[in-house]
Write an enzyme that holds these catalytic residues in place. Structure first.
Site, PDB file in Angstrom:
ATOM      1  N   PRO A  80       0.843  -1.325  -0.096  1.00  0.00           N
ATOM      2  CA  PRO A  80      -0.011   0.065  -0.011  1.00  0.00           C
ATOM      3  C   PRO A  80       0.837   1.392  -0.038  1.00  0.00           C
ATOM      4  O   PRO A  80       0.459   2.385  -0.300  1.00  0.00           O
ATOM      5  CB  PRO A  80      -0.940  -0.223   0.955  1.00  0.00           C
ATOM      6  CG  PRO A  80      -0.804  -1.703   1.673  1.00  0.00           C
ATOM      7  CD  PRO A  80       0.551  -2.147   1.052  1.00  0.00           C
ATOM      8  N   GLU A 107       1.579  -8.735   8.378  1.00  0.00           N
ATOM      9  CA  GLU A 107       2.016  -7.193   8.227  1.00  0.00           C
ATOM     10  C   GLU A 107       3.421  -7.011   7.374  1.00  0.00           C
ATOM     11  O   GLU A 107       3.587  -5.642   7.270  1.00  0.00           O
ATOM     12  CB  GLU A 107       2.610  -6.758   9.781  1.00  0.00           C
ATOM     13  CG  GLU A 107       1.675  -6.860  10.687  1.00  0.00           C
ATOM     14  CD  GLU A 107       0.379  -5.626  10.556  1.00  0.00           C
ATOM     15  OE1 GLU A 107       0.793  -4.364  10.449  1.00  0.00           O
ATOM     16  OE2 GLU A 107      -0.589  -5.936  10.657  1.00  0.00           O
ATOM     17  N   ARG A 145      -1.195  -9.337 -20.639  1.00  0.00           N
ATOM     18  CA  ARG A 145      -1.888  -9.048 -22.137  1.00  0.00           C
ATOM     19  C   ARG A 145      -1.495  -8.026 -22.792  1.00  0.00           C
ATOM     20  O   ARG A 145      -1.902  -7.862 -23.803  1.00  0.00           O
ATOM     21  CB  ARG A 145      -3.498  -8.627 -21.656  1.00  0.00           C
ATOM     22  CG  ARG A 145      -3.696  -7.356 -20.911  1.00  0.00           C
ATOM     23  CD  ARG A 145      -5.181  -7.454 -20.222  1.00  0.00           C
ATOM     24  NE  ARG A 145      -6.018  -7.045 -21.338  1.00  0.00           N
ATOM     25  CZ  ARG A 145      -6.211  -6.113 -21.875  1.00  0.00           C
ATOM     26  NH1 ARG A 145      -5.584  -4.953 -21.562  1.00  0.00           N
ATOM     27  NH2 ARG A 145      -7.180  -5.741 -22.800  1.00  0.00           N
ATOM     28  N   ASP A 160      -8.783  -0.363 -25.821  1.00  0.00           N
ATOM     29  CA  ASP A 160      -9.313  -0.205 -24.337  1.00  0.00           C
ATOM     30  C   ASP A 160      -9.295   0.926 -23.674  1.00  0.00           C
ATOM     31  O   ASP A 160      -8.738   2.025 -24.226  1.00  0.00           O
ATOM     32  CB  ASP A 160      -8.043  -1.138 -23.474  1.00  0.00           C
ATOM     33  CG  ASP A 160      -7.940  -2.699 -23.773  1.00  0.00           C
ATOM     34  OD1 ASP A 160      -9.091  -3.134 -24.111  1.00  0.00           O
ATOM     35  OD2 ASP A 160      -6.921  -3.138 -23.595  1.00  0.00           O
TER      36      ASP A 160
HETATM   37  C1  4F9 Z   1      -0.561  -4.326  -1.810  1.00  0.00           C
HETATM   38  C2  4F9 Z   1      -2.601  -3.260  -0.937  1.00  0.00           C
HETATM   39  C3  4F9 Z   1      -0.724  -3.510  -2.803  1.00  0.00           C
HETATM   40  C4  4F9 Z   1      -2.835  -2.658  -2.336  1.00  0.00           C
HETATM   41  C5  4F9 Z   1      -0.321  -5.928   0.498  1.00  0.00           C
HETATM   42  C6  4F9 Z   1      -1.682  -5.991   2.180  1.00  0.00           C
HETATM   43  C7  4F9 Z   1      -1.432  -4.305  -0.958  1.00  0.00           C
HETATM   44  C8  4F9 Z   1      -1.440  -4.999   0.544  1.00  0.00           C
HETATM   45  N1  4F9 Z   1      -1.771  -2.687  -2.891  1.00  0.00           N
HETATM   46  N2  4F9 Z   1      -2.156  -4.920   1.496  1.00  0.00           N
HETATM   47  N3  4F9 Z   1      -0.762  -6.371   1.861  1.00  0.00           N
END
Ligand code: 4F9
Length: 219
Positions: A80, A107, A145, A160
């Protein structure tokens, strides 16, 4: 690289599976647990400094990465905290000869793995998941793709959404009249110039309605 290789079953279907089977690209799902030096194959531990949850230990990940990386590898950690994934990022990634995607779970992973090996962190959006497996599948599907001949003429990428900075126009198939619901006349006309004009106008209308941010970005 994942602690949950079975969660990648969706990539064994449809277009991606056919592309792998016909050698357009190869996909190796590697179980990080196979690299644990611990007698119980332990891969996670509690977090220094305190806090809830478990973190993936450096040893299995270091050995896993070192077993496959070459000087041509581009190493991605799904997180994230990463830069948000876009179609444009996918076009950059498809140029690499070898991508390694590291999936954290719990985590996440020890920072020393990131500092030692990771070239970039990628997020698929502002939300937290139980692990990086779904984001890794999103990246693999989007990038795969774009590899030449993975898509065939009947589902080509050139029209697309996002490809020209706009959302895609509406599309219809047979029958031309389904329960009185009619396909727009122009699409049955055979006039390719008029069809192209209609599609462009529809793309612009729907993008203005739904994603004005895309229009601003293009101008
Ligand atoms: C990874 C959420 C990439 C969004 C990895 C928990 C994640 C994520 N984008 N959430 N681990």
């Amino acid at each position: 690289m994942t602690l949950f290789p079975d969660s990648f079953a969706p990539l064994r279907e449809s277009i991606i599976a056919r592309a792998v089977d016909s050698g357009k690209f190869s996909l190796n799902i590697i179980n990080i647990r196979d690299f644990s030096a611990d007698k119980h194959k332990k891969c996670d531990d509690t977090i220094f400094g305190g806090g809830d949850g478990l973190l993936m230990m450096p040893q299995p990940l270091f050995d896993c990465i070192e077993s496959v990386k070459t000087e041509n590898s581009h190493i991605i950690y799904l997180s994230p905290k990463g830069e948000t994934f876009t179609q444009s990022k996918a076009k950059t990634l498809v140029e690499y000869e070898h991508l390694i995607l590291i999936c954290g779970h719990y985590e996440g992973i020890d920072q020393r793995v990131i500092d030692t090996f990771v070239d970039e962190e990628i997020s698929i959006g502002d939300y937290v998941l139980t692990g990086g497996e779904l984001p890794a599948m999103v990246v693999v599907d989007t990038v795969a793709r774009l590899i030449p001949k993975v898509l065939h003429g009947e589902n080509s990428a050139k029209d697309d959404s996002f490809e020209n900075g706009l959302l895609e126009y509406p599309q219809y198939t047979r029958p031309a009249d389904f329960r009185g619901l009619k396909v727009p006349e122009v699409l049955l006309s055979g006039n390719h110039q008029e069809i192209a004009k209609w599609r462009k106008a529809q793309s612009e209308r729907i993008t203005k309605e739904r994603r004005p941010d895309l229009i601003d970005k293009n101008n």
